[in-house]
Structure formats: C-alpha cells, structure tokens
Design an enzyme around this catalytic site. Structure first.
Site, PDB file in Angstrom:
ATOM      1  N   ASP A  63       0.812  -1.216   0.000  1.00 13.85           N
ATOM      2  CA  ASP A  63       0.000   0.000   0.000  1.00 13.85           C
ATOM      3  C   ASP A  63       0.845   1.266   0.000  1.00 13.85           C
ATOM      4  O   ASP A  63       2.060   1.220   0.223  1.00 13.85           O
ATOM      5  CB  ASP A  63      -0.951  -0.014   1.203  1.00 13.85           C
ATOM      6  CG  ASP A  63      -0.279  -0.491   2.494  1.00 13.85           C
ATOM      7  OD1 ASP A  63       0.951  -0.381   2.595  1.00 13.85           O
ATOM      8  OD2 ASP A  63      -0.987  -0.972   3.388  1.00 13.85           O
ATOM      9  N   ASP A 132      -7.756  -2.999  14.025  1.00 12.66           N
ATOM     10  CA  ASP A 132      -9.152  -3.252  13.652  1.00 12.66           C
ATOM     11  C   ASP A 132      -9.281  -4.454  12.699  1.00 12.66           C
ATOM     12  O   ASP A 132     -10.329  -4.669  12.104  1.00 12.66           O
ATOM     13  CB  ASP A 132      -9.755  -2.002  12.996  1.00 12.66           C
ATOM     14  CG  ASP A 132      -8.980  -1.560  11.753  1.00 12.66           C
ATOM     15  OD1 ASP A 132      -7.993  -2.247  11.383  1.00 12.66           O
ATOM     16  OD2 ASP A 132      -9.358  -0.552  11.144  1.00 12.66           O
ATOM     17  N   HIS A 134      -7.385  -4.951   9.947  1.00 11.95           N
ATOM     18  CA  HIS A 134      -7.058  -4.703   8.540  1.00 11.95           C
ATOM     19  C   HIS A 134      -5.736  -5.358   8.138  1.00 11.95           C
ATOM     20  O   HIS A 134      -4.851  -5.565   8.966  1.00 11.95           O
ATOM     21  CB  HIS A 134      -7.088  -3.208   8.178  1.00 11.95           C
ATOM     22  CG  HIS A 134      -5.964  -2.372   8.690  1.00 11.95           C
ATOM     23  ND1 HIS A 134      -6.149  -1.244   9.459  1.00 11.95           N
ATOM     24  CD2 HIS A 134      -4.625  -2.460   8.507  1.00 11.95           C
ATOM     25  CE1 HIS A 134      -4.994  -0.682   9.733  1.00 11.95           C
ATOM     26  NE2 HIS A 134      -4.040  -1.408   9.168  1.00 11.95           N
ATOM     27  N   GLU A 139      -9.611  -1.910   5.120  1.00 12.25           N
ATOM     28  CA  GLU A 139     -10.306  -1.603   6.365  1.00 12.25           C
ATOM     29  C   GLU A 139     -11.543  -2.483   6.519  1.00 12.25           C
ATOM     30  O   GLU A 139     -12.003  -3.097   5.546  1.00 12.25           O
ATOM     31  CB  GLU A 139     -10.721  -0.129   6.342  1.00 12.25           C
ATOM     32  CG  GLU A 139      -9.561   0.858   6.266  1.00 12.25           C
ATOM     33  CD  GLU A 139      -8.835   1.040   7.599  1.00 12.25           C
ATOM     34  OE1 GLU A 139      -8.761   0.069   8.382  1.00 12.25           O
ATOM     35  OE2 GLU A 139      -8.324   2.141   7.841  1.00 12.25           O
TER      36      GLU A 139
HETATM   37  C1  GLP Z   1      -0.630  -0.144   8.764  1.00 12.27           C
HETATM   38  C2  GLP Z   1      -0.207  -0.697   7.383  1.00 12.27           C
HETATM   39  C3  GLP Z   1      -0.202  -2.175   7.398  1.00 12.27           C
HETATM   40  C4  GLP Z   1       0.473  -2.599   8.681  1.00 12.27           C
HETATM   41  C5  GLP Z   1      -0.471  -2.379   9.826  1.00 12.27           C
HETATM   42  C6  GLP Z   1       0.134  -2.632  11.191  1.00 12.27           C
HETATM   43  O1  GLP Z   1      -1.652   0.776   8.744  1.00 12.27           O
HETATM   44  N1  GLP Z   1      -0.947  -0.261   6.247  1.00 12.27           N
HETATM   45  O2  GLP Z   1       0.470  -2.676   6.245  1.00 12.27           O
HETATM   46  O3  GLP Z   1       0.797  -3.953   8.629  1.00 12.27           O
HETATM   47  O4  GLP Z   1      -1.083  -1.124   9.709  1.00 12.27           O
HETATM   48  O5  GLP Z   1       1.038  -1.639  11.552  1.00 12.27           O
HETATM   49  P1  GLP Z   1       2.044  -1.733  12.764  1.00 12.27           P
HETATM   50  O6  GLP Z   1       3.029  -2.784  12.442  1.00 12.27           O
HETATM   51  O7  GLP Z   1       2.670  -0.372  12.835  1.00 12.27           O
HETATM   52  O8  GLP Z   1       1.242  -2.056  13.977  1.00 12.27           O
END
Ligand code: GLP
Length: 261
Positions: A63, A132, A134, A139
């Site tokens: 992304d 959440d 995702h 989402e």
């Molecule tokens: C983000 C990214 C995801 C990531 C997730 C967890 O928003 N778009 O690709 O894996 O949320 O993030 P984190 O590792 O900082 O908890």
C-alpha cells in the site's frame, strides 16, 4: 492457518526474518509482497544482518498513501528505501510501490495488478495486522474479493498512523492491494505482537470469516503462517493446541519454513 505463539516481540521478529531469509535462500529471485509499519522495522533490521543478497528479488508493496511524494519521510516508498531496498541491495527497477501520486488512480491500480501477474504472482506475501483487523489498508467492510484500489482510512487507522506524520495529518486516502490480491499469493506470513493486537488476532484466526475483520479471509488461504507473541495471542481459545502443534512439528517441515536451526 498455522499459528505460532512465541514468548515476546523479539522472538516474533527473529522468526519472521528467518522465514523470509529461508525464502530468499531457496529462491533468490522470489517475488515478494512486502509490508510496512512498526512491526516490520525490526524484522527488516534482523534480515539486513543476515548477509543475504536481495539483488534478484522482485518486490511489491501492499500500500501507499495518496498524494504523498515518494520523498516524504512518511511515504511507504521512503520507508522501504531505508529499511529494505538499501540494506538488501534490491534492484529498484523491480521494486514496486503503488503510485499514490498517479493522475489516473484507477489505471495505476490496474497496472499494479498486471505487474504482479506479469512477474508470475507473489511467492510470499508478508503482512502486519491493524488493530481493527485490517491487512494492507483493507479496512473493515472491504470486499474479501477486492483487488488493488483506492480506499479511505478509518479514524482509528489514521490515529494509529499519526505518529509518522508529526505536525501534519495522516492522509485520508490510500492505494492498497485488495484482500483478493493478498489471497492470490502462494504463501502468506503474518506477524503481530503486543496486547493491542490481541482482539484482531483472535478475530482473524478463530472468528467467523467476515468483511468486518478483513484478516479473517486468510482462513481461506491454504498456506498461511501467523506468528504472534503471547500478548497478541492472549485471546486465542486454542492457544494450548497451537503450542502443541508447533512443538511437535516435524523437523523437516520446520526447516523448510525457517531454515536450519
Ligand atoms: C498499517 C499498514 C499495514 C500494517 C499495519 C500494522 O496501517 N498499512 O500494512 O501492517 O497497519 O502496523 P504496525 O506494524 O505499525 O502495527
């Protein structure tokens, strides 16, 4: 799903890096789907210390924010440069991140899907997990058959990612691979740690398959490994069972996944 419960975040980061390293050794020209976020920083740091050659890899990121220049420090392109491409010597001609500055967003998303297909599909997709539920930026409410497209972030994801934007605000829009794109990968590796992820981990692994927890679609994937620490796995009803399965996993199968002990 194969669920591996480990004592703490550092054990999750190390095993994640070992599984990626094994993929690179077995197939130096692998096509990888890669993730960003806090979780992966330590994983990529471990990997960078393993003396691997990433020059033959093809990489596709999950992304990117819409409207952010690749040189913006919070862009996922900048993150990948710093934590993955540079340390592993990835050929930038084969390092792809969705272009959130494209004039024609729909065409960019279609092109991204075509590029993945032309590369032969994703050998391994690495994933973090949103609080959440995702994956990528899919989402709650995302179609479980979705492909790369524009999404709008929820207030909770924007709040969680605000740390990367300092005084600025987290963009509202992003481009993300779809849940269907992720499910098309030949192998999936999801890493999560910490108590904030516990509810999402339980919903993903043991909850019903529902668009309200996009990660739950991974239950349909035939080769998905989930590595979490005890805190993130705290709400798993079958925790003891997962520990038993992993403790008794045949050595050959373990080495195939993680490399030699
Ligand atoms: C983000 C990214 C995801 C990531 C997730 C967890 O928003 N778009 O690709 O894996 O949320 O993030 P984190 O590792 O900082 O908890």
């Amino acid at each position: 799903m194969e669920v591996i419960l480990l004592s703490d975040p550092s054990a999750v980061r190390l095993l994640g890096a070992r599984i990626l390293a094994q993929q690179l050794r077995r197939r130096p020209d692998s096509v990888l789907g890669l993730a960003t976020g806090q979780t992966m920083i330590g994983v990529y740091a471990q990997l960078a210390g393993m003396q691997l050659d990433g020059s033959q890899l093809t990489c596709f990121n999950l992304d990117e924010y819409v409207g952010l220049s690749p040189s913006h420090p919070a862009s996922y392109r900048a993150y990948m440069e710093q934590h993955f491409y540079e340390p592993l010597g990835v050929n930038r001609q084969r390092a792809f991140v969705p272009d959130g500055q494209a004039d024609d967003i729909e065409a960019e998303c279609a092109r991204y899907e075509q590029r993945i297909e032309a590369a032969g599909g994703l050998d391994l997709q690495l994933l973090g997990l949103g609080e959440d539920g995702h994956i990528g930026f899919n989402e709650p409410g995302s179609s479980l058959a979705s492909r790369t497209r524009l999404k709008t972030l929820t207030p909770s994801t924007r709040a969680a990612n605000q740390r990367d934007f300092g005084d600025g605000t987290t963009p509202l829009h992003v481009l993300t691979m779809g849940v269907g794109t992720i499910l098309s990968a030949r192998r999936v590796l999801l890493l999560a740690y910490g108590p904030k992820k516990a509810e999402a981990v339980a919903a993903m692994v043991e909850g019903p398959v529902t668009a309200m927890c996009p990660a739950s679609a991974l239950q349909f994937h035939p080769a998905c490994t989930v590595v979490v620490d005890e805190a993130a796995g705290a709400h798993l009803r079958l925790a003891d069972y997962y520990r038993t399965v992993y403790a008794h996993k045949p050595r050959a199968a373990r080495e195939r996944l993680e490399g030699p002990a």
